[in-house]
Design a protein around this motif. Structure first.
Motif, PDB file in Angstrom:
ATOM      1  N   VAL A   1       0.933  -1.348  -0.137  1.00  8.03           N
ATOM      2  CA  VAL A   1       0.063   0.063  -0.087  1.00  8.03           C
ATOM      3  C   VAL A   1       0.928   1.502   0.008  1.00  8.03           C
ATOM      4  CG1 VAL A   1      -1.525   1.304   1.475  1.00  8.03           C
ATOM      5  CG2 VAL A   1      -1.835  -1.064   1.116  1.00  8.03           C
ATOM      6  N   GLY A   2       0.907   2.069  -0.874  1.00  6.49           N
ATOM      7  CA  GLY A   2       1.665   3.391  -1.203  1.00  6.49           C
ATOM      8  C   GLY A   2       0.645   4.464  -0.761  1.00  6.49           C
ATOM      9  N   LEU A   3       0.982   5.271   0.312  1.00  7.77           N
ATOM     10  CA  LEU A   3       0.051   6.461   0.823  1.00  7.77           C
ATOM     11  C   LEU A   3       1.175   7.458   0.306  1.00  7.77           C
ATOM     12  CD1 LEU A   3      -0.360   5.366   4.446  1.00  7.77           C
ATOM     13  CD2 LEU A   3      -1.944   4.923   2.411  1.00  7.77           C
ATOM     14  N   SER A   4       0.252   8.385  -0.428  1.00  7.96           N
ATOM     15  CA  SER A   4       0.696   9.802  -0.853  1.00  7.96           C
ATOM     16  C   SER A   4       0.011  10.755  -0.137  1.00  7.96           C
ATOM     17  CB  SER A   4       0.221   9.933  -2.371  1.00  7.96           C
ATOM     18  OG  SER A   4       0.686  11.224  -2.799  1.00  7.96           O
ATOM     19  N   ILE A   5       1.116  11.521   0.775  1.00  8.51           N
ATOM     20  CA  ILE A   5       0.364  12.345   1.722  1.00  8.51           C
ATOM     21  C   ILE A   5       1.216  13.879   1.628  1.00  8.51           C
ATOM     22  CG2 ILE A   5      -0.072  12.755   4.244  1.00  8.51           C
ATOM     23  CD1 ILE A   5       0.043   9.538   4.512  1.00  8.51           C
ATOM     24  N   LEU A   6       0.327  14.791   1.475  1.00  6.58           N
ATOM     25  CA  LEU A   6       0.796  16.284   1.318  1.00  6.58           C
ATOM     26  C   LEU A   6       0.327  16.959   2.389  1.00  6.58           C
ATOM     27  CD1 LEU A   6       0.396  16.945  -2.447  1.00  6.58           C
ATOM     28  CD2 LEU A   6       2.398  15.946  -1.301  1.00  6.58           C
ATOM     29  N   SER A   7      -0.586  16.405   3.214  1.00  6.77           N
ATOM     30  CA  SER A   7      -1.332  17.346   4.301  1.00  6.77           C
ATOM     31  C   SER A   7      -0.702  17.614   5.471  1.00  6.77           C
ATOM     32  CB  SER A   7      -2.627  16.580   4.678  1.00  6.77           C
ATOM     33  OG  SER A   7      -2.185  15.486   5.293  1.00  6.77           O
ATOM     34  N   GLY A   8       0.647  16.968   5.783  1.00  7.38           N
ATOM     35  CA  GLY A   8       1.336  17.300   6.976  1.00  7.38           C
ATOM     36  C   GLY A   8       0.733  16.020   8.036  1.00  7.38           C
ATOM     37  N   ALA A   9      -0.018  15.359   7.708  1.00 10.50           N
ATOM     38  CA  ALA A   9      -0.718  14.251   8.807  1.00 10.50           C
ATOM     39  C   ALA A   9      -0.035  12.801   8.494  1.00 10.50           C
ATOM     40  CB  ALA A   9      -2.169  14.095   8.582  1.00 10.50           C
ATOM     41  N   HIS A  10       0.933  12.878   8.029  1.00 10.43           N
ATOM     42  CA  HIS A  10       1.727  11.501   7.676  1.00 10.43           C
ATOM     43  C   HIS A  10       2.062  10.583   8.631  1.00 10.43           C
ATOM     44  CE1 HIS A  10       4.598  14.868   7.666  1.00 10.43           C
ATOM     45  NE2 HIS A  10       5.171  14.056   8.257  1.00 10.43           N
ATOM     46  N   ILE A  11       2.243  11.199   9.730  1.00 10.52           N
ATOM     47  CA  ILE A  11       2.614  10.130  10.745  1.00 10.52           C
ATOM     48  C   ILE A  11       1.413   9.338  11.504  1.00 10.52           C
ATOM     49  CG2 ILE A  11       3.302  10.062  13.231  1.00 10.52           C
ATOM     50  CD1 ILE A  11       5.490  12.222  12.371  1.00 10.52           C
ATOM     51  N   ALA A  12       0.413  10.314  11.522  1.00  5.41           N
ATOM     52  CA  ALA A  12      -0.913   9.778  12.150  1.00  5.41           C
ATOM     53  C   ALA A  12      -1.755   9.100  11.037  1.00  5.41           C
ATOM     54  CB  ALA A  12      -1.972  10.871  12.328  1.00  5.41           C
ATOM     55  N   LEU A  13      -1.663   9.156   9.654  1.00  2.07           N
ATOM     56  CA  LEU A  13      -2.166   8.376   8.627  1.00  2.07           C
ATOM     57  C   LEU A  13      -1.467   7.111   8.516  1.00  2.07           C
ATOM     58  CD1 LEU A  13      -3.160  11.411   6.364  1.00  2.07           C
ATOM     59  CD2 LEU A  13      -4.917   9.767   7.570  1.00  2.07           C
ATOM     60  N   THR A  14      -0.032   7.153   8.599  1.00  5.46           N
ATOM     61  CA  THR A  14       0.551   6.073   8.536  1.00  5.46           C
ATOM     62  C   THR A  14       0.206   4.902   9.405  1.00  5.46           C
ATOM     63  OG1 THR A  14       2.327   7.121   7.146  1.00  5.46           O
ATOM     64  CG2 THR A  14       2.991   4.995   7.916  1.00  5.46           C
TER      65      THR A  14
ATOM     66  N   ALA B   1       7.428   0.511   5.742  1.00  4.47           N
ATOM     67  CA  ALA B   1       8.388  -0.077   5.244  1.00  4.47           C
ATOM     68  C   ALA B   1       9.494   0.665   4.286  1.00  4.47           C
ATOM     69  CB  ALA B   1       7.969  -1.231   4.443  1.00  4.47           C
ATOM     70  N   ALA B   2       9.008   1.778   4.012  1.00  9.68           N
ATOM     71  CA  ALA B   2       9.893   2.913   3.180  1.00  9.68           C
ATOM     72  C   ALA B   2       9.102   4.097   2.978  1.00  9.68           C
ATOM     73  CB  ALA B   2      10.217   2.382   1.664  1.00  9.68           C
ATOM     74  N   VAL B   3      10.067   5.101   3.097  1.00  7.64           N
ATOM     75  CA  VAL B   3       9.526   6.510   3.096  1.00  7.64           C
ATOM     76  C   VAL B   3      10.316   7.184   1.747  1.00  7.64           C
ATOM     77  CG1 VAL B   3       9.396   8.692   4.129  1.00  7.64           C
ATOM     78  CG2 VAL B   3       9.274   6.484   5.290  1.00  7.64           C
ATOM     79  N   PHE B   4       9.381   7.964   1.072  1.00 12.72           N
ATOM     80  CA  PHE B   4       9.968   8.674  -0.178  1.00 12.72           C
ATOM     81  C   PHE B   4       9.386  10.154  -0.134  1.00 12.72           C
ATOM     82  CE2 PHE B   4       8.970   4.233  -1.088  1.00 12.72           C
ATOM     83  CZ  PHE B   4      10.329   3.725  -1.661  1.00 12.72           C
ATOM     84  N   PRO B   5      10.279  10.873   0.333  1.00 14.67           N
ATOM     85  CA  PRO B   5      10.031  12.624   0.581  1.00 14.67           C
ATOM     86  C   PRO B   5       9.896  12.907  -0.951  1.00 14.67           C
ATOM     87  CG  PRO B   5      11.575  11.979   2.110  1.00 14.67           C
ATOM     88  CD  PRO B   5      11.532  10.510   1.084  1.00 14.67           C
ATOM     89  N   THR B   6       9.348  14.045  -1.114  1.00 10.24           N
ATOM     90  CA  THR B   6       8.937  14.847  -2.275  1.00 10.24           C
ATOM     91  C   THR B   6      10.556  15.015  -2.881  1.00 10.24           C
ATOM     92  OG1 THR B   6       7.518  15.898  -1.642  1.00 10.24           O
ATOM     93  CG2 THR B   6       8.509  16.984  -3.551  1.00 10.24           C
TER      94      THR B   6
ATOM     95  N   VAL C   1       3.354  -1.005   3.644  1.00  9.63           N
ATOM     96  CA  VAL C   1       3.018   0.132   3.712  1.00  9.63           C
ATOM     97  C   VAL C   1       4.321   1.211   3.539  1.00  9.63           C
ATOM     98  CG1 VAL C   1       1.907   2.130   4.872  1.00  9.63           C
ATOM     99  CG2 VAL C   1       1.076  -0.213   5.504  1.00  9.63           C
ATOM    100  N   ILE C   2       4.278   1.830   2.284  1.00  7.33           N
ATOM    101  CA  ILE C   2       5.340   2.970   1.856  1.00  7.33           C
ATOM    102  C   ILE C   2       4.577   4.174   1.799  1.00  7.33           C
ATOM    103  CG2 ILE C   2       6.494   1.239   0.684  1.00  7.33           C
ATOM    104  CD1 ILE C   2       5.647   2.211  -1.920  1.00  7.33           C
ATOM    105  N   VAL C   3       5.375   5.321   2.205  1.00  2.00           N
ATOM    106  CA  VAL C   3       4.881   6.633   2.190  1.00  2.00           C
ATOM    107  C   VAL C   3       5.672   7.772   1.158  1.00  2.00           C
ATOM    108  CG1 VAL C   3       3.767   8.399   3.787  1.00  2.00           C
ATOM    109  CG2 VAL C   3       4.268   6.125   4.683  1.00  2.00           C
ATOM    110  N   GLY C   4       4.921   8.380   0.734  1.00  2.00           N
ATOM    111  CA  GLY C   4       5.507   9.458  -0.131  1.00  2.00           C
ATOM    112  C   GLY C   4       4.798  10.684   0.087  1.00  2.00           C
ATOM    113  N   GLY C   5       5.448  11.864  -0.530  1.00  4.53           N
ATOM    114  CA  GLY C   5       4.791  13.189  -0.395  1.00  4.53           C
ATOM    115  C   GLY C   5       5.741  14.226   0.374  1.00  4.53           C
ATOM    116  N   THR C   6       4.941  15.255   0.954  1.00  4.72           N
ATOM    117  CA  THR C   6       5.621  16.082   1.527  1.00  4.72           C
ATOM    118  C   THR C   6       5.942  15.813   2.872  1.00  4.72           C
ATOM    119  OG1 THR C   6       4.341  17.690   0.314  1.00  4.72           O
ATOM    120  CG2 THR C   6       5.535  18.732   2.026  1.00  4.72           C
ATOM    121  N   ILE C   7       7.371  15.214   3.303  1.00  2.00           N
ATOM    122  CA  ILE C   7       7.762  14.690   4.392  1.00  2.00           C
ATOM    123  C   ILE C   7       8.961  15.222   4.709  1.00  2.00           C
ATOM    124  CG2 ILE C   7       8.210  12.719   5.410  1.00  2.00           C
ATOM    125  CD1 ILE C   7       6.153  11.367   3.356  1.00  2.00           C
ATOM    126  N   PRO C   8       8.993  15.988   5.797  1.00  6.10           N
ATOM    127  CA  PRO C   8      10.309  16.447   6.242  1.00  6.10           C
ATOM    128  C   PRO C   8      11.206  15.261   6.535  1.00  6.10           C
ATOM    129  CG  PRO C   8       8.487  17.469   7.594  1.00  6.10           C
ATOM    130  CD  PRO C   8       8.010  16.379   6.788  1.00  6.10           C
TER     131      PRO C   8
END
Length: 133
Positions: free
Chosen positions: A57-70, A107-112, A87-94
């Motif tokens: 499952v790849g989550l694309s998150i730009l809202s700033g709620a990436h930790i809670a949503l993941t 499992a992996a994180v892909f910042p912008t 679960v992998i996560v990408g988007g606007t992630i510091p």
């Protein structure tokens, strides 16, 4: 064997250009991709993941709620008996949040600005699919 990947936009974020670019890159790399569209509930993402028998499952998150949503997605998959779905996560992630997301079960994180070839290579490693012939 082709791995199935679900690309999802959880929460209220309505911007999905990046998610579509990622979905296309994964599809072009030989994965079977299911894209949910925007504003998806975690429960619906998990239900679709189960119905479609995805490996990731790849989550694309730009809202700033990436930790809670993941965290909620990982917990919901585990509660549904599908904790083996990565679960992998990408988007606007510091960068400072990457370790927090990994600790939350990503499992992996892909910042912008992560190059698409890096993303594809990492998803191949996660799914054990290697390079297609």
């Amino acid at each position: 064997m082709t791995a199935r990947i679900l690309v999802a936009k959880p929460g209220l974020d309505g911007h999905d250009r990046g998610a579509k670019i990622v979905a296309r890159a994964l599809r072009d790399a030989g994965f079977e991709v299911i894209y949910t569209g925007i504003r998806q509930r975690i429960e619906d993402i998990v239900s679709i993941a189960l119905q479609e028998d995805v490996a990731v499952v790849g989550l694309s998150i730009l809202s700033g709620a990436h930790i809670a949503l993941t965290t909620r997605t990982v917990e919901a998959l585990e509660a549904a008996g599908a904790g083996d779905i990565a679960v992998i996560v990408g988007g606007t992630i510091p960068q400072g949040d990457v370790p927090k997301l990994l600790s939350a079960g990503a499992a992996a994180v892909f910042p912008t600005s992560t190059p698409l070839d890096v993303l594809v290579t990492e998803v191949r490693k996660l799914t054990g699919t290697g390079n297609p012939a």
